[in-house]
Design a protein around this motif. Sequence first.
Motif, PDB file in Angstrom:
ATOM      1  N   GLY A  34      41.179  -6.730 -25.052  1.00 42.03           N
ATOM      2  CA  GLY A  34      42.191  -7.891 -24.953  1.00 42.03           C
ATOM      3  C   GLY A  34      41.678  -9.078 -25.086  1.00 42.03           C
ATOM      4  N   ILE A  35      41.984 -10.179 -24.869  1.00 42.69           N
ATOM      5  CA  ILE A  35      41.630 -11.784 -25.120  1.00 42.69           C
ATOM      6  C   ILE A  35      41.469 -12.255 -23.985  1.00 42.69           C
ATOM      7  N   CYS A  36      40.396 -13.035 -23.666  1.00 36.49           N
ATOM      8  CA  CYS A  36      40.021 -13.914 -22.585  1.00 36.49           C
ATOM      9  C   CYS A  36      40.693 -15.119 -22.876  1.00 36.49           C
ATOM     10  N   LEU A  37      41.983 -15.665 -22.495  1.00 37.80           N
ATOM     11  CA  LEU A  37      42.484 -16.865 -22.933  1.00 37.80           C
ATOM     12  C   LEU A  37      41.930 -18.391 -22.397  1.00 37.80           C
ATOM     13  N   ASP A  38      41.404 -18.145 -20.955  1.00 39.96           N
ATOM     14  CA  ASP A  38      40.915 -19.221 -20.616  1.00 39.96           C
ATOM     15  C   ASP A  38      39.993 -18.871 -19.239  1.00 39.96           C
ATOM     16  N   LEU A  39      39.122 -19.799 -18.760  1.00 38.94           N
ATOM     17  CA  LEU A  39      38.107 -19.595 -17.925  1.00 38.94           C
ATOM     18  C   LEU A  39      37.716 -20.707 -17.106  1.00 38.94           C
ATOM     19  N   SER A  40      37.804 -20.623 -15.746  1.00 40.12           N
ATOM     20  CA  SER A  40      37.548 -21.598 -14.867  1.00 40.12           C
ATOM     21  C   SER A  40      36.421 -21.224 -13.937  1.00 40.12           C
ATOM     22  N   ALA A  41      35.918 -22.122 -13.095  1.00 41.17           N
ATOM     23  CA  ALA A  41      34.824 -21.564 -12.246  1.00 41.17           C
ATOM     24  C   ALA A  41      35.307 -20.718 -11.116  1.00 41.17           C
ATOM     25  N   VAL A  42      36.522 -20.583 -11.027  1.00 42.23           N
ATOM     26  CA  VAL A  42      36.992 -19.503  -9.920  1.00 42.23           C
ATOM     27  C   VAL A  42      37.806 -18.666 -10.452  1.00 42.23           C
ATOM     28  N   GLY A  43      38.460 -18.616 -11.768  1.00 43.92           N
ATOM     29  CA  GLY A  43      39.411 -17.525 -12.234  1.00 43.92           C
ATOM     30  C   GLY A  43      39.373 -17.687 -13.776  1.00 43.92           C
ATOM     31  N   LEU A  44      40.152 -16.723 -14.362  1.00 49.83           N
ATOM     32  CA  LEU A  44      40.460 -16.582 -15.818  1.00 49.83           C
ATOM     33  C   LEU A  44      41.746 -16.021 -16.002  1.00 49.83           C
ATOM     34  N   SER A  45      42.249 -16.303 -17.273  1.00 53.15           N
ATOM     35  CA  SER A  45      43.478 -15.423 -17.703  1.00 53.15           C
ATOM     36  C   SER A  45      43.325 -14.724 -18.881  1.00 53.15           C
ATOM     37  N   LEU A  46      43.753 -13.305 -18.772  1.00 53.34           N
ATOM     38  CA  LEU A  46      43.485 -12.145 -19.729  1.00 53.34           C
ATOM     39  C   LEU A  46      44.956 -11.702 -20.520  1.00 53.34           C
ATOM     40  N   GLN A  47      44.720 -11.710 -21.534  1.00 52.86           N
ATOM     41  CA  GLN A  47      46.037 -11.046 -22.431  1.00 52.86           C
ATOM     42  C   GLN A  47      45.544  -9.548 -22.683  1.00 52.86           C
ATOM     43  N   LEU A  48      46.368  -8.569 -22.126  1.00 54.96           N
ATOM     44  CA  LEU A  48      45.910  -7.147 -22.232  1.00 54.96           C
ATOM     45  C   LEU A  48      47.275  -6.446 -22.482  1.00 54.96           C
ATOM     46  N   PRO A  49      47.297  -5.014 -23.068  1.00 53.74           N
ATOM     47  CA  PRO A  49      48.184  -4.460 -23.587  1.00 53.74           C
ATOM     48  C   PRO A  49      48.911  -3.654 -22.302  1.00 53.74           C
ATOM     49  N   GLU A  50      48.169  -3.583 -21.134  1.00 53.38           N
ATOM     50  CA  GLU A  50      48.925  -2.823 -20.131  1.00 53.38           C
ATOM     51  C   GLU A  50      48.899  -3.824 -18.868  1.00 53.38           C
ATOM     52  N   ASN A  51      49.805  -3.597 -18.054  1.00 53.59           N
ATOM     53  CA  ASN A  51      49.958  -4.467 -16.762  1.00 53.59           C
ATOM     54  C   ASN A  51      48.940  -4.084 -15.562  1.00 53.59           C
ATOM     55  N   ALA A  52      49.088  -4.884 -14.660  1.00 52.83           N
ATOM     56  CA  ALA A  52      48.011  -4.494 -13.595  1.00 52.83           C
ATOM     57  C   ALA A  52      48.938  -5.151 -12.143  1.00 52.83           C
ATOM     58  N   GLU A  53      48.611  -4.329 -11.203  1.00 56.14           N
ATOM     59  CA  GLU A  53      49.405  -4.889  -9.938  1.00 56.14           C
ATOM     60  C   GLU A  53      48.458  -6.059  -9.354  1.00 56.14           C
ATOM     61  N   ILE A  54      49.261  -6.915  -8.405  1.00 56.89           N
ATOM     62  CA  ILE A  54      48.148  -7.835  -7.648  1.00 56.89           C
ATOM     63  C   ILE A  54      47.605  -7.154  -6.550  1.00 56.89           C
ATOM     64  N   GLY A  55      46.413  -7.639  -6.704  1.00 52.88           N
ATOM     65  CA  GLY A  55      45.321  -6.869  -5.618  1.00 52.88           C
ATOM     66  C   GLY A  55      44.432  -5.961  -6.478  1.00 52.88           C
ATOM     67  N   ASP A  56      44.668  -5.484  -7.773  1.00 56.05           N
ATOM     68  CA  ASP A  56      43.760  -4.510  -8.533  1.00 56.05           C
ATOM     69  C   ASP A  56      42.773  -5.418  -8.745  1.00 56.05           C
ATOM     70  N   SER A  57      41.451  -4.703  -8.828  1.00 58.46           N
ATOM     71  CA  SER A  57      40.353  -5.121  -9.264  1.00 58.46           C
ATOM     72  C   SER A  57      39.849  -4.893 -10.727  1.00 58.46           C
ATOM     73  N   LEU A  58      39.290  -5.645 -11.140  1.00 65.39           N
ATOM     74  CA  LEU A  58      38.831  -5.389 -12.820  1.00 65.39           C
ATOM     75  C   LEU A  58      37.330  -5.921 -12.884  1.00 65.39           C
ATOM     76  N   PHE A  59      36.517  -5.233 -13.844  1.00 63.47           N
ATOM     77  CA  PHE A  59      35.284  -5.622 -14.346  1.00 63.47           C
ATOM     78  C   PHE A  59      35.667  -6.151 -15.815  1.00 63.47           C
ATOM     79  N   ALA A  60      35.334  -7.256 -16.340  1.00 65.29           N
ATOM     80  CA  ALA A  60      35.795  -7.720 -17.766  1.00 65.29           C
ATOM     81  C   ALA A  60      34.052  -8.335 -18.345  1.00 65.29           C
ATOM     82  N   GLU A  61      33.732  -8.036 -19.670  1.00 59.27           N
ATOM     83  CA  GLU A  61      32.982  -8.572 -20.504  1.00 59.27           C
ATOM     84  C   GLU A  61      33.457  -9.351 -21.425  1.00 59.27           C
ATOM     85  N   ILE A  62      33.231 -10.676 -21.177  1.00 59.09           N
ATOM     86  CA  ILE A  62      33.782 -11.472 -22.288  1.00 59.09           C
ATOM     87  C   ILE A  62      32.776 -11.694 -23.481  1.00 59.09           C
TER      88      ILE A  62
END
Length: 100
Positions: A34-62
């Motif tokens: 996908g695409i990492c749209l933005d990033l801050s010290a405490v969070g990030l926004s991702l555009q992905l082709p699949e949905n995720a539920e609140i509380g799901d965990s992920l590992f991202a390599e930007i």
Amino acid sequence: MLESPENRNFMRMAVNADVKVTLKNEKGEQQLQGICLDLSAVGLSLQLPENAEIGDSLFAEIGSSGSIAPLKVTAEVVRSQRLEDNSGDFILGCRIISMD
């Protein structure tokens, strides 16, 4: 602390970089691109082709340009919404748990 128009504690930086995501939930692990749209010290926004539920965990390599190593982030999904552009993609808001 810097002032921001959104009254956030940390400023967001637009990134628009390729991201490889391993999404972990009750169904197991799923690999996504996908695409990492933005990033801050405490969070990030991702555009992905699949949905995720609140509380799901992920590992991202930007990805980054040049010889800079990718930023590796472990995060938790705190928001998810479908894009209205008929792409079928989702925007995930994530809270960063750790960075490598």
